[in-house]
Structure formats: C-alpha cells, structure tokens
Design a protein around this motif. Structure first.
Motif, short mmCIF file in Angstrom:
data_model
loop_
_atom_site.label_atom_id
_atom_site.label_comp_id
_atom_site.label_asym_id
_atom_site.label_seq_id
_atom_site.Cartn_x
_atom_site.Cartn_y
_atom_site.Cartn_z
N UNK A 87 -0.78 42.15 -8.81
CA UNK A 87 -1.68 41.62 -9.83
C UNK A 87 -1.62 40.09 -9.88
N UNK A 88 -0.43 39.57 -10.08
CA UNK A 88 -0.25 38.12 -10.12
C UNK A 88 -0.11 37.57 -8.70
N UNK A 89 -0.40 36.28 -8.53
CA UNK A 89 -0.35 35.65 -7.21
C UNK A 89 0.99 35.84 -6.52
N UNK A 90 2.08 35.53 -7.20
CA UNK A 90 3.41 35.64 -6.58
C UNK A 90 3.74 37.07 -6.21
N UNK A 91 3.29 38.02 -7.02
CA UNK A 91 3.52 39.43 -6.70
C UNK A 91 2.76 39.83 -5.44
N UNK A 92 1.52 39.37 -5.33
CA UNK A 92 0.72 39.66 -4.14
C UNK A 92 1.37 39.09 -2.89
N UNK A 93 1.83 37.83 -2.97
CA UNK A 93 2.45 37.18 -1.82
C UNK A 93 3.76 37.86 -1.43
N UNK A 94 4.52 38.31 -2.43
CA UNK A 94 5.78 39.00 -2.16
C UNK A 94 5.54 40.32 -1.43
N UNK A 95 4.53 41.07 -1.88
CA UNK A 95 4.21 42.34 -1.23
C UNK A 95 3.74 42.11 0.20
N UNK A 96 2.94 41.07 0.42
CA UNK A 96 2.47 40.77 1.77
C UNK A 96 3.62 40.49 2.73
N UNK A 97 4.68 39.88 2.22
CA UNK A 97 5.82 39.53 3.07
C UNK A 97 6.71 40.72 3.38
N UNK A 98 6.56 41.80 2.62
CA UNK A 98 7.38 43.00 2.83
C UNK A 98 7.01 43.62 4.18
N UNK A 99 7.98 43.85 5.03
CA UNK A 99 7.72 44.41 6.36
C UNK A 99 7.34 45.89 6.33
N UNK A 100 7.58 46.54 5.21
CA UNK A 100 7.25 47.96 5.10
C UNK A 100 5.75 48.14 4.89
N UNK A 101 5.22 49.23 5.44
CA UNK A 101 3.80 49.53 5.32
C UNK A 101 3.56 50.40 4.09
N UNK A 102 2.72 49.92 3.19
CA UNK A 102 2.41 50.66 1.98
C UNK A 102 1.18 51.52 2.14
N UNK A 103 0.83 52.23 1.07
CA UNK A 103 -0.29 53.16 1.13
C UNK A 103 -1.62 52.43 1.32
N UNK A 104 -1.81 51.29 0.63
CA UNK A 104 -3.05 50.53 0.80
C UNK A 104 -3.19 50.02 2.24
N UNK A 105 -2.10 49.52 2.79
CA UNK A 105 -2.14 49.01 4.15
C UNK A 105 -2.41 50.10 5.16
N UNK A 106 -1.76 51.25 5.00
CA UNK A 106 -1.96 52.36 5.93
C UNK A 106 -3.40 52.83 5.89
N UNK A 107 -3.94 52.98 4.66
CA UNK A 107 -5.33 53.44 4.53
C UNK A 107 -6.30 52.42 5.12
N UNK A 108 -6.05 51.14 4.88
CA UNK A 108 -6.94 50.10 5.41
C UNK A 108 -6.95 50.11 6.93
N UNK A 109 -5.78 50.23 7.54
CA UNK A 109 -5.71 50.22 9.00
C UNK A 109 -6.35 51.47 9.60
N UNK A 110 -6.09 52.64 8.99
CA UNK A 110 -6.68 53.88 9.49
C UNK A 110 -8.20 53.83 9.37
N UNK A 111 -8.70 53.41 8.22
CA UNK A 111 -10.15 53.34 8.02
C UNK A 111 -10.79 52.32 8.94
N UNK A 112 -10.13 51.18 9.16
CA UNK A 112 -10.69 50.16 10.04
C UNK A 112 -10.81 50.67 11.47
N UNK A 113 -9.75 51.31 11.97
CA UNK A 113 -9.77 51.81 13.34
C UNK A 113 -10.78 52.95 13.51
N UNK A 114 -10.84 53.83 12.52
CA UNK A 114 -11.80 54.94 12.59
C UNK A 114 -13.23 54.43 12.55
#
Length: 251
Positions: A96-123
């Motif tokens: 929600x907040x800027x710092x929270x968004x940046x912290x999540x982006x730096x996390x090397x783990x793949x989250x549900x939003x990221x997995x869905x985005x990558x799957x949908x993009x490739x499909x």
C-alpha cells in the motif's frame, strides 16, 4: 564510433547472455550511457526469436514454433524482464505505502500476484502470437521487442529512479537528447517492417504506457529496475494484441 560500439556491447552484455568482448564497459557510467542501445538489443532479441520461429516452423506446427521462439527469448535474456514484471506485480499488488511496495519488490520470493502476472503474460503472448499470420510473425517479433524496450527507455527519460541502489541504478540518469534520439531510432525503425495498417498497434501500447507510467508516478514517485522490466513486458504484450486486433479489423 569505437566508443559507441563499446556502449552497444555494454548494453548487450547487461541485458542478454550473449558473450561480449572484454573491452565492453561495465562501469556505472558506461551502463548509464549504454541505455540508449536498449531498443537495439531488443532488435537482436527479436531477430533471434524470429530465426528460432522460422527454423521450428519447418518441422513443427505454428503453436510449437511460437513456444520455441518464446523459450529462446527467455533463455537469451535470462527472463530478466519477466522477473521484473513478477516483482512489480507482487509489490504493486501486495503493498500500500511506497516503502512497503519497494520492500516487497526486493523480496526474492515469488508471491501470488507475481506468479499470476507471469503466467498470464506468457499465456497471452503465446496465444496472441499463435493466432497471427505465420509469414508476418518474424517482423512482428523484431518490432515488438525493439519498440517495447524503447517504451522502457521513455520511463527512464521521464521519471526519477526511486531507490538508492538496485539493478537499474546504473541506468537511472536521464538520457541526453542525442542518446534519446539513438534509442528512438532503434525502437522505431523496425516498425517499418510492418504494413501501415498494423501500426494501429501503437494505440494500445500508448494507452498501456500512459496507464502504467501514471501508476508508477502515483504509487512510487518514479521507477525501479523491476518497473522497467514490467513496462517492457506490458508494452510488448499490448503491441502483439494490437497487431492481432488490427489484423482482425483489416479482415
């Protein structure tokens, strides 16, 4: 001219797995100035994708040839931009907040939003390319990879980098007018390979660019390296969908 060749190979080394000469630069200054060749690297990636597609099409059906082409680009770039899309989706979707968004982006783990985005993009990429006219796909791949990378360069030229460090930090300084002109040539020239009616594909690309740029400005106040990768992927997808739509209208 020798210096420009050096910068091109610096960009090629940074954005792909293609082996480059040892004299290719690796300093922060070299990488910063090499961003003007980001679209030209897209031409190389698109050319490889086109050649793999043509070779596979000699033996396999359209769908398999498209899949082989996509796999080739994933290997060639190390899924560099797809990783950015996934990280940006995780951050912007889960924070929600800027710092929270940046912290999540730096996390090397793949989250549900990221997995869905990558799957949908490739499909979406696979399905869209598989429905295009086979003879036109090579030119569309080259133009799509080049122009979408120019869209990422435009983000560098219009917004501020919001991290104190990161994988895009060396690219964070805005390009000079000359550098932007070089990037524009690399990103726009391949569009000449397409028939004029297919240039309607630039409309959805422009809308996606404006939408995502506004989101980055509003949510982060600028961009990160992951955001550049996400912009490239979103604009590439919008380009292919726009081409498919233009073909449908023409028919």
């Amino acid at each position: 001219m020798k210096q420009e060749f050096r910068l091109f190979f610096t960009a090629l080394m940074f954005f792909t797995r293609i082996p480059c000469a040892r004299w290719a630069g690796s300093s922060e200054d070299d990488l910063n100035r090499a961003s003007r060749y980001f679209p030209l690297v897209g031409v190389i990636v698109g050319l490889v994708a086109a050649l793999v597609y043509l070779a596979a099409k000699l033996v396999f059906p359209q769908e398999v040839a498209v899949l082989a082409s996509i796999a080739a680009t994933l290997w060639l770039t190390g899924a560099f931009h797809e990783d950015g899309l996934a990280d940006a989706a995780d951050g912007l979707g889960g924070g929600w907040e800027k710092e929270q968004v940046l912290t999540i982006m730096q996390d090397s783990r793949l989250g549900s939003y990221g997995a869905l985005a990558m799957i949908m993009a490739l499909l979406t990429k696979f399905q869209t390319l598989a429905h295009l006219t086979p003879a036109m796909i090579p030119a569309i791949l080259i133009a799509g990879h080049a122009f979408s990378r120019f869209c990422a360069v435009l983000v560098i030229s219009t917004q501020q980098y919001v991290r104190s460090n990161g994988k895009a930090k060396p690219l964070a300084t805005r390009l000079s007018k000359g550098g932007l002109a070089v990037a524009a040539v690399g990103g726009l020239a391949p569009l000449a390979l397409l028939s004029p009616n297919l240039l309607w594909a630039l409309v959805p690309v422009s809308l996606v660019w404006l939408w995502f740029s506004r989101m980055l400005k509003r949510r982060l106040g600028g961009y990160t390296g992951d955001c550049l990768g996400a912009m490239q992927q979103l604009c590439e997808l919008a380009f292919y969908l726009g081409v498919l739509g233009a073909m449908g209208v023409a028919v």
